[in-house]
Design a protein around this motif. Structure first.
Motif, PDB file in Angstrom:
ATOM      1  N   GLY A  68      -6.534   3.600 -79.201  1.00  0.00           N
ATOM      2  CA  GLY A  68      -5.711   2.493 -78.734  1.00  0.00           C
ATOM      3  C   GLY A  68      -4.327   2.982 -78.308  1.00  0.00           C
ATOM      4  N   ALA A  69      -3.755   3.862 -79.101  1.00  0.00           N
ATOM      5  CA  ALA A  69      -2.438   4.413 -78.779  1.00  0.00           C
ATOM      6  C   ALA A  69      -2.519   5.222 -77.483  1.00  0.00           C
ATOM      7  CB  ALA A  69      -1.934   5.276 -79.924  1.00  0.00           C
ATOM      8  N   ALA A  70      -3.602   5.975 -77.336  1.00  0.00           N
ATOM      9  CA  ALA A  70      -3.768   6.779 -76.114  1.00  0.00           C
ATOM     10  C   ALA A  70      -3.932   5.876 -74.903  1.00  0.00           C
ATOM     11  CB  ALA A  70      -4.979   7.704 -76.263  1.00  0.00           C
ATOM     12  N   VAL A  71      -4.675   4.767 -75.046  1.00  0.00           N
ATOM     13  CA  VAL A  71      -4.864   3.830 -73.933  1.00  0.00           C
ATOM     14  C   VAL A  71      -3.529   3.188 -73.574  1.00  0.00           C
ATOM     15  CG1 VAL A  71      -5.920   1.620 -73.278  1.00  0.00           C
ATOM     16  CG2 VAL A  71      -7.307   3.384 -74.366  1.00  0.00           C
ATOM     17  N   VAL A  72      -2.746   2.805 -74.568  1.00  0.00           N
ATOM     18  CA  VAL A  72      -1.441   2.205 -74.318  1.00  0.00           C
ATOM     19  C   VAL A  72      -0.532   3.228 -73.634  1.00  0.00           C
ATOM     20  CG1 VAL A  72       0.653   1.321 -75.438  1.00  0.00           C
ATOM     21  CG2 VAL A  72      -1.593   0.496 -76.169  1.00  0.00           C
ATOM     22  N   MET A  73      -0.536   4.461 -74.124  1.00  0.00           N
ATOM     23  CA  MET A  73       0.286   5.487 -73.501  1.00  0.00           C
ATOM     24  C   MET A  73      -0.173   5.750 -72.064  1.00  0.00           C
ATOM     25  SD  MET A  73       1.006   8.209 -76.580  1.00  0.00           S
ATOM     26  CE  MET A  73       1.526   9.458 -75.490  1.00  0.00           C
ATOM     27  N   LEU A  74      -1.473   5.769 -71.866  1.00  0.00           N
ATOM     28  CA  LEU A  74      -2.010   5.965 -70.527  1.00  0.00           C
ATOM     29  C   LEU A  74      -1.620   4.807 -69.619  1.00  0.00           C
ATOM     30  CD1 LEU A  74      -3.763   8.480 -70.057  1.00  0.00           C
ATOM     31  CD2 LEU A  74      -5.630   6.920 -69.572  1.00  0.00           C
ATOM     32  N   PHE A  92       1.092   2.943 -69.900  1.00  0.00           N
ATOM     33  CA  PHE A  92       2.504   3.141 -69.588  1.00  0.00           C
ATOM     34  C   PHE A  92       2.696   4.249 -68.533  1.00  0.00           C
ATOM     35  CE2 PHE A  92       3.643   1.098 -73.766  1.00  0.00           C
ATOM     36  CZ  PHE A  92       4.386   0.077 -73.214  1.00  0.00           C
ATOM     37  N   LEU A  93       1.911   5.315 -68.688  1.00  0.00           N
ATOM     38  CA  LEU A  93       1.996   6.418 -67.744  1.00  0.00           C
ATOM     39  C   LEU A  93       1.576   5.957 -66.349  1.00  0.00           C
ATOM     40  CD1 LEU A  93       2.587   9.419 -67.287  1.00  0.00           C
ATOM     41  CD2 LEU A  93       0.173   9.868 -67.816  1.00  0.00           C
ATOM     42  N   VAL A 140       1.708   2.868 -65.141  1.00  0.00           N
ATOM     43  CA  VAL A 140       2.751   1.969 -64.651  1.00  0.00           C
ATOM     44  C   VAL A 140       3.956   2.785 -64.189  1.00  0.00           C
ATOM     45  CG1 VAL A 140       4.413   0.189 -65.342  1.00  0.00           C
ATOM     46  CG2 VAL A 140       2.005  -0.025 -65.995  1.00  0.00           C
ATOM     47  N   PHE A 141       4.343   3.789 -64.998  1.00  0.00           N
ATOM     48  CA  PHE A 141       5.470   4.635 -64.639  1.00  0.00           C
ATOM     49  C   PHE A 141       5.204   5.363 -63.315  1.00  0.00           C
ATOM     50  CE2 PHE A 141       7.393   8.888 -64.769  1.00  0.00           C
ATOM     51  CZ  PHE A 141       8.734   8.536 -64.772  1.00  0.00           C
ATOM     52  N   LEU A 142       4.034   5.933 -63.181  1.00  0.00           N
ATOM     53  CA  LEU A 142       3.686   6.655 -61.955  1.00  0.00           C
ATOM     54  C   LEU A 142       3.605   5.716 -60.752  1.00  0.00           C
ATOM     55  CD1 LEU A 142       1.062   9.241 -63.271  1.00  0.00           C
ATOM     56  CD2 LEU A 142       3.428   9.664 -62.568  1.00  0.00           C
ATOM     57  N   MET A 143       3.126   4.507 -60.945  1.00  0.00           N
ATOM     58  CA  MET A 143       3.080   3.537 -59.849  1.00  0.00           C
ATOM     59  C   MET A 143       4.494   3.162 -59.404  1.00  0.00           C
ATOM     60  SD  MET A 143      -0.152   1.130 -60.903  1.00  0.00           S
ATOM     61  CE  MET A 143       0.077   0.013 -59.563  1.00  0.00           C
ATOM     62  N   LEU A 144       5.404   3.000 -60.360  1.00  0.00           N
ATOM     63  CA  LEU A 144       6.794   2.701 -60.016  1.00  0.00           C
ATOM     64  C   LEU A 144       7.428   3.863 -59.268  1.00  0.00           C
ATOM     65  CD1 LEU A 144       8.066   0.903 -63.253  1.00  0.00           C
ATOM     66  CD2 LEU A 144       7.696  -0.109 -61.002  1.00  0.00           C
ATOM     67  N   ARG A 145       7.156   5.080 -59.721  1.00  0.00           N
ATOM     68  CA  ARG A 145       7.693   6.259 -59.040  1.00  0.00           C
ATOM     69  C   ARG A 145       7.129   6.362 -57.621  1.00  0.00           C
ATOM     70  NH1 ARG A 145      11.308  10.115 -61.056  1.00  0.00           N
ATOM     71  NH2 ARG A 145      10.124  11.522 -59.761  1.00  0.00           N
ATOM     72  N   LEU A 146       5.842   6.077 -57.473  1.00  0.00           N
ATOM     73  CA  LEU A 146       5.209   6.122 -56.155  1.00  0.00           C
ATOM     74  C   LEU A 146       5.835   5.079 -55.230  1.00  0.00           C
ATOM     75  CD1 LEU A 146       3.004   7.250 -54.293  1.00  0.00           C
ATOM     76  CD2 LEU A 146       1.467   5.505 -55.224  1.00  0.00           C
TER      77      LEU A 146
END
Length: 127
Positions: free
Chosen positions: A9-15, A17-18, A20-26
């Protein structure tokens, strides 16, 4: 097992976030790319306008140089004709005052034929 589920679950949440972060950067990169494309287009337009202006200035300079050349040639012609006619003007004036052809040859540098002609033409003015 719950421990693994918690880690998953923590890995899915981190993924998530990652992602979302990458989409914002893109998205930010795409916006920057668009801004740069617009800047390049503006610079191309400016360069085109400068080139067009330079062609116009070049043509204008060429026309001005041609006019200047014509004026210089006319000035030289006028100076030459003024210098060339000075002995004749002086000879006419002397002939009107009664000078002889020999005097015109001596004082004005005319040939004998020129001096005779000036005397014949302008001595008649006197009388």
């Amino acid at each position: 097992m719950t421990h693994w589920l918690l880690l998953l679950g923590a890995a899915v949440v981190m993924l998530a976030f990652l992602v979302v972060f990458l989409m914002l950067r893109l998205r930010l990169r795409e916006q920057e790319d668009e801004r740069l494309r617009q800047e390049v287009q503006r610079l191309r337009d400016d360069l085109g306008a400068l080139c067009s202006g330079a062609v116009g200035v070049s043509e204008r300079v060429a026309r001005i140089e041609q006019k200047l050349q014509r004026v210089s040639e006319r000035q030289e012609q006028m100076e030459f004709s003024t210098v060339e006619s000075q002995p004749y003007d002086q000879a006419v004036e002397l002939a009107r005052k009664g000078a002889t052809a020999e005097e015109l040859v001596a004082h004005c540098g005319l040939t004998k034929g020129e001096a005779d002609l000036v005397v014949m033409m302008h001595r008649m003015d006197v009388g």
